[in-house]
Design an enzyme around this catalytic site. Sequence first.
Site, PDB file in Angstrom:
ATOM      1  CD  GLU A  43       0.052  -8.582  -1.848  1.00 28.14           C
ATOM      2  OE1 GLU A  43      -0.597  -7.925  -1.017  1.00 28.14           O
ATOM      3  OE2 GLU A  43       1.276  -8.394  -2.061  1.00 28.14           O
ATOM      4  CE  LYS A 116      -0.451  -6.777   2.937  1.00 34.75           C
ATOM      5  NZ  LYS A 116      -0.026  -6.339   1.592  1.00 34.75           N
ATOM      6  CB  CYS A 153       2.488  -8.731   0.849  1.00 35.76           C
ATOM      7  SG  CYS A 153       3.831  -7.811   0.033  1.00 35.76           S
TER       8      CYS A 153
END
Length: 292
Positions: A43, A116, A153
């Site tokens: 990331e 995300k 993540c």
Amino acid sequence: MRKVKVAATQMSCSWNMDENIAKAEKLVREAAGEGAQIILLQELFETPYFCQKEKADYYQYATELAENKAVAHFRALAKELQVVLPISFYEKKNNARYNSLAVIDADGEVLGSYRKSHIPDGPGYEEKFYFNPGDTGFQVWKTRYGKIGIGICWDQWYPEAARCMVLMGAEILFYPTAIGSEPEDGGIDSKDHWQMCMLGHAAANLVPVIASNRIGVESDEDSEITFYGSSFIAGPQGNKVAEAGRTEQTTLVAEFDLDLLERQRIEWGIFRDRRPDLYGIIASYDGERIIK
């Protein structure tokens, strides 16, 4: 048989963006040299993990997809090596900012992007200051080598995300990440918990899971995070096929037969026996009120 080789990588990052991109390219070439066809980088690898502190100066690192240096660089590399590369980047779109990822197919074309969905907010991981909540929804891409789903993540802690992507046809799940120590409590080591959560995604959905984390110590004023690496590749029973250490720059490669795994998912019956008519409560915050 549809066999595919996948790779996870891990490395440290500095404030020299060109150096980080060059280091990432080296790892991609190493993985491709071992036959990897879908290669995962961590990331936000263009810079250190800048979310430790809330600083408006860091907004400057956001770029539009078409102008991002890493995406452009790895489009050319994907085409050269004939590999699929999911590339994490800090995205600017008008007045919004996202923690995003571009999926580059083996011909160098961008298949699309994902923003995300779950944005954390805690000491050392102040992401709500930098990112809008993702608005793309979960996505699956049909790449040259198979259908892949990707979370970023904090997304990896949510079984709902993994299940949604597999229901949409994902044959492999990928999670680029940046996780390490807790700046306000050095006694916490989340490494095993982090891995176990994703091993559960693999086992519950009978799909491989690939996670790439960063390494190294990164400091910003009085905040410091030691990123613990431990990138890994999980098999479809939740078994770790390959695992990196906490400190070394490295690549991991493993091979899976996607046709065999599809047959195993059908035979096991977990998707046949699902009861979506009973799962409505999952769409609530409080266990009662369904979100419409």
